[in-house]
Design a protein around this motif. Sequence first.
Motif, PDB file in Angstrom:
ATOM      1  N   LYS A  29       0.851  -1.198   0.000  1.00  0.00           N
ATOM      2  CA  LYS A  29       0.000   0.000   0.000  1.00  0.00           C
ATOM      3  C   LYS A  29       0.884   1.244   0.000  1.00  0.00           C
ATOM      4  O   LYS A  29       1.800   1.358   0.793  1.00  0.00           O
TER       5      LYS A  29
ATOM      6  N   GLU B 290       2.252   6.132   7.334  1.00  0.00           N
ATOM      7  CA  GLU B 290       2.862   4.891   7.794  1.00  0.00           C
ATOM      8  C   GLU B 290       2.515   4.575   9.236  1.00  0.00           C
ATOM      9  O   GLU B 290       2.725   5.382  10.127  1.00  0.00           O
TER      10      GLU B 290
ATOM     11  N   ASP C 249       9.764  -3.799   3.404  1.00  0.00           N
ATOM     12  CA  ASP C 249       9.397  -2.397   3.546  1.00  0.00           C
ATOM     13  C   ASP C 249       9.655  -2.056   5.018  1.00  0.00           C
ATOM     14  O   ASP C 249       8.916  -2.481   5.898  1.00  0.00           O
TER      15      ASP C 249
HETATM   16 MG   LIG Z   1       5.011   2.985   2.994  1.00  0.00          MG
END
Ligand SMILES: [Mg+2]
Length: 392
Positions: free
Chosen positions: A72, A77, A97
């Motif tokens: 996404k 975040e 990530d």
């Molecule tokens: Mg991100």
Amino acid sequence: MAGKLSQEELEEMKAAFESGSLLGAATKLQEELESLKNQSLDIAVTGESGSGKSSFVNAIRGLRDEDEGAAKTEVVESTKDPEAYSHPVLPNVTIWDLPGIGTPKFQPHTYLKQVNFSHYDFFIIIATERFTFLQTNLAQEIHKMRKRFYYVRSKVDSDLHAAQTRRPSTYDEDQILQEIRENCIKNLKKEGEASPRVFLICSWNWKKYDFPLLQETLANELDAHKRHAFILSLPNISAKILEKKKAELKKHVWKLALVSGAIAAIPVPGLSLACDVAILAVNMKLYLIAFGLDDNSLARLAKQVGKPVAELKSVIKTVPMADSISKEWVVSLLARSGCAAVMIAEDLLDFVPIIGPLLSGGVSFGTTYYMLKRFLNDASKDAQNVLAKVLS
Ligand SMILES: [Mg+2]
Ligand SMILES: Nc1nc2c(ncn2[C@@H]2O[C@H](COP(=O)(O)OP(=O)(O)O)[C@@H](O)[C@H]2O)c(=O)[nH]1
């Protein structure tokens, strides 16, 4: 047509026979091939929140934001832990990530421990606009941990667009890119990097700017086992990448043939030859998957380029879809390739001095070698056809 052995391959082959016995060589090669197949590759993507980490994770997996399984993007975040994204077709390759740097929770000296640094093969440090101590401090810590890192400057497409809007009459793309590069390097030097290297990218345009150079550099700087996994994981977006994959896969054909010949020669029912059909089936399938010739990859590609999947499939002339490869299919292919033995003989002249003893009874070696090389050629040609269709 299947191509001769290179000098390098001959040398490798001689080395494999160091133990003096065929079985010894085959066992060693089999172990090597197994470890190659099971090799994991873990790529960590880090940078500040909003710098384009999640978008880069998608890009390097060959995914658009809207593809199934994509990370996404454009979300605030909430990530407190590294998030794993496996490669769409190669389960041994994972892109991570990582949580954003520069937040109170993640200080450079503790960040790497918090994200379990030892797990990754290398780090991509992304920044938009400018690099600061946030990125360089992290890089220093990574360096201390004896890991590699690469500075990536994201969103250069935005910079170019802005420059074009601002001064359309003097707009010069190369010059703007050069300015961005120099600026990044200046900032990094200011923070103590002696000779920084920066890759300028746009995560939506995998063929432009420094994206191809970044891929090339990573491939070159990884050790042989990791390089194998990395090259196979590259998205099939250019003729060059397809060539690279073919060359990488081709390197190992003789090893598979030798294993098939020495350890696993099994009579093929109904045919007057012996070889390990399973070795053929497993590797032919792997070739097709590496070239994106499987139903999932083609469906995704069709969606990405807005063409019907049937149109892409219509140019696949010689090989089947990865999903339909089975041992039965391989047997039928062997039956259809009746003339293979004649062609094999010519291709195998190179091997005679090294594996002469095997050759006398070595139909299996020859069959496997010839079939895999021919199939690899066919699969890469069909992959090139698909690419041409995509670009048309
Ligand atoms: Mg991100
Ligand atoms: N123009 C442009 N925008 C990008 C690029 N990469 C990411 N973005 C945008 O930047 C924003 C933040 O991206 P994201 O990947 O979510 O960043 P993250 O917070 O570091 O994971 C999103 O709106 C993305 O669409 C790029 O290469 N070019």
